[in-house]
Design a protein around this motif. Sequence first.
Motif, PDB file in Angstrom:
ATOM      1  N   HIS A 161       0.841  -1.197   0.000  1.00 23.65           N
ATOM      2  CA  HIS A 161       0.000   0.000   0.000  1.00 23.65           C
ATOM      3  C   HIS A 161       0.879   1.250   0.000  1.00 23.65           C
ATOM      4  O   HIS A 161       2.097   1.171   0.105  1.00 23.65           O
ATOM      5  N   GLY A 162       0.225   2.404  -0.106  1.00 23.05           N
ATOM      6  CA  GLY A 162       0.934   3.669   0.021  1.00 23.05           C
ATOM      7  C   GLY A 162       1.478   4.216  -1.283  1.00 23.05           C
ATOM      8  O   GLY A 162       1.388   3.578  -2.340  1.00 23.05           O
ATOM      9  N   PRO A 163       2.077   5.413  -1.212  1.00 19.73           N
ATOM     10  CA  PRO A 163       2.517   6.106  -2.434  1.00 19.73           C
ATOM     11  C   PRO A 163       3.659   5.400  -3.166  1.00 19.73           C
ATOM     12  O   PRO A 163       3.888   5.689  -4.352  1.00 19.73           O
ATOM     13  N   GLU A 164       4.378   4.508  -2.491  1.00 18.44           N
ATOM     14  CA  GLU A 164       5.495   3.819  -3.136  1.00 18.44           C
ATOM     15  C   GLU A 164       5.172   2.377  -3.478  1.00 18.44           C
ATOM     16  O   GLU A 164       6.054   1.577  -3.766  1.00 18.44           O
ATOM     17  N   ARG A 165       3.909   2.059  -3.488  1.00 20.61           N
ATOM     18  CA  ARG A 165       3.444   0.694  -3.765  1.00 20.61           C
ATOM     19  C   ARG A 165       3.967   0.160  -5.095  1.00 20.61           C
ATOM     20  O   ARG A 165       4.307  -1.013  -5.210  1.00 20.61           O
ATOM     21  N   ASP A 166       4.023   1.011  -6.107  1.00 19.99           N
ATOM     22  CA  ASP A 166       4.397   0.554  -7.451  1.00 19.99           C
ATOM     23  C   ASP A 166       5.872   0.758  -7.770  1.00 19.99           C
ATOM     24  O   ASP A 166       6.304   0.460  -8.884  1.00 19.99           O
ATOM     25  N   ARG A 167       6.639   1.254  -6.811  1.00 15.39           N
ATOM     26  CA  ARG A 167       8.059   1.498  -7.072  1.00 15.39           C
ATOM     27  C   ARG A 167       8.825   0.191  -7.203  1.00 15.39           C
ATOM     28  O   ARG A 167       8.544  -0.793  -6.527  1.00 15.39           O
ATOM     29  N   THR A 168       9.819   0.195  -8.086  1.00 17.41           N
ATOM     30  CA  THR A 168      10.727  -0.940  -8.158  1.00 17.41           C
ATOM     31  C   THR A 168      11.830  -0.769  -7.111  1.00 17.41           C
ATOM     32  O   THR A 168      12.085   0.342  -6.634  1.00 17.41           O
ATOM     33  N   GLY A 169      12.468  -1.854  -6.748  1.00 10.83           N
ATOM     34  CA  GLY A 169      13.530  -1.765  -5.753  1.00 10.83           C
ATOM     35  C   GLY A 169      14.240  -3.094  -5.595  1.00 10.83           C
ATOM     36  O   GLY A 169      13.710  -4.150  -5.949  1.00 10.83           O
ATOM     37  N   PHE A 170      15.442  -3.036  -5.088  1.00  6.42           N
ATOM     38  CA  PHE A 170      16.229  -4.226  -4.780  1.00  6.42           C
ATOM     39  C   PHE A 170      16.580  -4.202  -3.300  1.00  6.42           C
ATOM     40  O   PHE A 170      16.301  -3.229  -2.592  1.00  6.42           O
ATOM     41  N   ASP A 171      17.219  -5.273  -2.821  1.00  9.62           N
ATOM     42  CA  ASP A 171      17.576  -5.263  -1.405  1.00  9.62           C
ATOM     43  C   ASP A 171      18.567  -4.147  -1.098  1.00  9.62           C
ATOM     44  O   ASP A 171      18.579  -3.600  -0.001  1.00  9.62           O
ATOM     45  N   ALA A 219      28.664   2.081   3.009  1.00  8.41           N
ATOM     46  CA  ALA A 219      29.075   0.992   2.133  1.00  8.41           C
ATOM     47  C   ALA A 219      27.872   0.391   1.432  1.00  8.41           C
ATOM     48  O   ALA A 219      26.784   0.278   2.013  1.00  8.41           O
ATOM     49  N   THR A 220      28.054  -0.005   0.180  1.00 10.84           N
ATOM     50  CA  THR A 220      26.989  -0.698  -0.534  1.00 10.84           C
ATOM     51  C   THR A 220      26.915  -2.148  -0.048  1.00 10.84           C
ATOM     52  O   THR A 220      27.884  -2.689   0.485  1.00 10.84           O
ATOM     53  N   SER A 221      25.770  -2.749  -0.223  1.00 11.88           N
ATOM     54  CA  SER A 221      25.569  -4.127   0.226  1.00 11.88           C
ATOM     55  C   SER A 221      26.101  -5.102  -0.813  1.00 11.88           C
ATOM     56  O   SER A 221      26.330  -4.741  -1.969  1.00 11.88           O
ATOM     57  N   THR A 222      26.298  -6.346  -0.395  1.00  5.49           N
ATOM     58  CA  THR A 222      26.700  -7.382  -1.335  1.00  5.49           C
ATOM     59  C   THR A 222      25.454  -7.991  -1.969  1.00  5.49           C
ATOM     60  O   THR A 222      24.355  -7.915  -1.393  1.00  5.49           O
ATOM     61  N   PRO A 223      25.565  -8.606  -3.152  1.00  2.00           N
ATOM     62  CA  PRO A 223      24.375  -9.178  -3.802  1.00  2.00           C
ATOM     63  C   PRO A 223      23.663 -10.190  -2.918  1.00  2.00           C
ATOM     64  O   PRO A 223      24.278 -11.092  -2.341  1.00  2.00           O
ATOM     65  N   GLY A 224      22.354 -10.028  -2.792  1.00  2.00           N
ATOM     66  CA  GLY A 224      21.537 -10.973  -2.038  1.00  2.00           C
ATOM     67  C   GLY A 224      21.580 -10.818  -0.537  1.00  2.00           C
ATOM     68  O   GLY A 224      20.935 -11.584   0.187  1.00  2.00           O
ATOM     69  N   MET A 225      22.306  -9.824  -0.036  1.00  2.00           N
ATOM     70  CA  MET A 225      22.507  -9.698   1.408  1.00  2.00           C
ATOM     71  C   MET A 225      21.192  -9.537   2.165  1.00  2.00           C
ATOM     72  O   MET A 225      21.010 -10.094   3.252  1.00  2.00           O
ATOM     73  N   GLY A 226      20.262  -8.801   1.611  1.00  2.00           N
ATOM     74  CA  GLY A 226      18.954  -8.655   2.240  1.00  2.00           C
ATOM     75  C   GLY A 226      17.909  -9.569   1.636  1.00  2.00           C
ATOM     76  O   GLY A 226      16.883  -9.845   2.259  1.00  2.00           O
ATOM     77  N   ASP A 227      18.182 -10.053   0.418  1.00  3.71           N
ATOM     78  CA  ASP A 227      17.208 -10.915  -0.254  1.00  3.71           C
ATOM     79  C   ASP A 227      17.048 -12.256   0.446  1.00  3.71           C
ATOM     80  O   ASP A 227      15.925 -12.746   0.618  1.00  3.71           O
ATOM     81  N   HIS A 228      18.157 -12.878   0.821  1.00  3.35           N
ATOM     82  CA  HIS A 228      18.045 -14.205   1.414  1.00  3.35           C
ATOM     83  C   HIS A 228      17.377 -14.179   2.800  1.00  3.35           C
ATOM     84  O   HIS A 228      16.541 -15.058   3.086  1.00  3.35           O
ATOM     85  N   PRO A 229      17.674 -13.211   3.667  1.00  9.77           N
ATOM     86  CA  PRO A 229      16.878 -13.115   4.903  1.00  9.77           C
ATOM     87  C   PRO A 229      15.395 -12.843   4.620  1.00  9.77           C
ATOM     88  O   PRO A 229      14.514 -13.387   5.300  1.00  9.77           O
ATOM     89  N   THR A 230      15.112 -12.000   3.633  1.00  7.33           N
ATOM     90  CA  THR A 230      13.723 -11.718   3.273  1.00  7.33           C
ATOM     91  C   THR A 230      13.033 -12.973   2.759  1.00  7.33           C
ATOM     92  O   THR A 230      11.847 -13.210   3.032  1.00  7.33           O
ATOM     93  N   ALA A 231      13.770 -13.792   2.024  1.00  5.02           N
ATOM     94  CA  ALA A 231      13.218 -15.066   1.539  1.00  5.02           C
ATOM     95  C   ALA A 231      12.770 -15.948   2.695  1.00  5.02           C
ATOM     96  O   ALA A 231      11.766 -16.659   2.592  1.00  5.02           O
ATOM     97  N   MET A 232      13.516 -15.899   3.812  1.00  7.27           N
ATOM     98  CA  MET A 232      13.123 -16.709   4.961  1.00  7.27           C
ATOM     99  C   MET A 232      11.820 -16.207   5.572  1.00  7.27           C
ATOM    100  O   MET A 232      11.012 -16.991   6.079  1.00  7.27           O
ATOM    101  N   ALA A 233      11.603 -14.893   5.528  1.00  2.38           N
ATOM    102  CA  ALA A 233      10.324 -14.345   5.995  1.00  2.38           C
ATOM    103  C   ALA A 233       9.191 -14.795   5.085  1.00  2.38           C
ATOM    104  O   ALA A 233       8.102 -15.163   5.554  1.00  2.38           O
ATOM    105  N   MET A 234       9.439 -14.775   3.781  1.00  8.96           N
ATOM    106  CA  MET A 234       8.420 -15.231   2.836  1.00  8.96           C
ATOM    107  C   MET A 234       8.127 -16.720   3.025  1.00  8.96           C
ATOM    108  O   MET A 234       6.967 -17.152   3.043  1.00  8.96           O
ATOM    109  N   TYR A 235       9.180 -17.504   3.206  1.00  5.35           N
ATOM    110  CA  TYR A 235       9.012 -18.936   3.473  1.00  5.35           C
ATOM    111  C   TYR A 235       8.167 -19.143   4.737  1.00  5.35           C
ATOM    112  O   TYR A 235       7.237 -19.965   4.754  1.00  5.35           O
TER     113      TYR A 235
END
Length: 394
Positions: free
Chosen positions: A133-143, A166-182
């Motif tokens: 929901h909200g004004p950023e509902r349709d925004r694209t984004g990565f971890d 510092a920038t994050s490494t690839p998947g650094m937030g994606d894999h923890p988020t995947a566990m929430a989705m699981y």
Amino acid sequence: MGEGLFSDLLVIDCASFIAGPAAATVMSDFGARVIKIEPPGIGDSYRNLFRLRGTPDDIDYFWTVTARNKESLALDLTRPEARAVLHALVKKADVFITNFPFPIREKLGLMAEDIRSLNPRLIYASLTPYGEHGPERDRTGFDATAWWARSGLMDMVRASPDTEPATSTPGMGDHPTAMAMYSAILTALYRRQITGEGGEVTTSLMANGLWSNACQVQAALLGYELTARPPRGARPATNEIYKTADDRQFMISTTNPARDWPALARALGHPEWLEDPRLDTPEKRLMNAHLVVGWLDEMFAKEPFEHWREVLSAGDITFGIVGQINDHIIDEQIAANGFFTEIQDHGLLTVDSPFQVAGEVKVQPRMAPTIGEHSRAILEEVGCTPEEIAALGG
């Protein structure tokens, strides 16, 4: 009944990149059948990440870890006949995962109401960058943007106030988020077991970033004024990073000043530090942290890390090496716990999903599929004629 705890579950991975698909990967580790939907020819855009990094080897390591065990069905979902195939699969599926932006979902008929109307027992799992929901509902984004930067983690882990974030490494937030989705999917499946009804579950990269940074965010919610991380020498010496003679770094981490400071001084052979009037209270030790850091810098620089591992372990001091990627390949602790697992028929290791269930054995991982590798077999399974299969590119 196939192999694994979830062998009776069919999961449709109609998502891209990492967080959504990785939730399906974890389900596949326990035997779920996962059909990956990706565009013909180009496949999931996640495949491009490997190419963009200019890696010379021919094994896509990103795809290997996140797409293992899956069957790839190449479908151009802009075509009605391709959507009909997807609908046929949805009607017998248990879980449908997507992270497509809402405008694309609306265009392709992939909204929750569209998909769930085909199968009332289905769990529709929706992942977004910033929420439903909200004004950023349709925004694209990565971890990197929604989990790491937006949550405040990026700002708060600076070494000092003057350090660039510092920038994050690839998947650094994606894999923890995947566990929430699981977890959300499994919660909904449990509810279905009780009620017989499917449902919709949601999570977002931003929500998981806030959860990862929850201790600090909670402080802000309660009105606390958080200061920037102090520079080295102005924070406790017993919670600091040091370098050894063989140029390795490690961190000491303590939480009980009454116990940990005396234990460290004795472990290092300096009980006289305990009599030093400049260091006889936690407040004084913090005020004079630069002194202790200097002493420890000089001491730790004289011997290699393995020496200090033995000394600190014998003194029951909590510490940890600053790991480097290639360390993990020969790490006895990782091997002893099976944190890496071998890919079937390839002799390659991959990172296992991060939990075990006593009495349940995960399936041996299969190599991640090529684009459309299983298209023909799946299209035949849903009743497509040879002519229809050819028209769909199978």
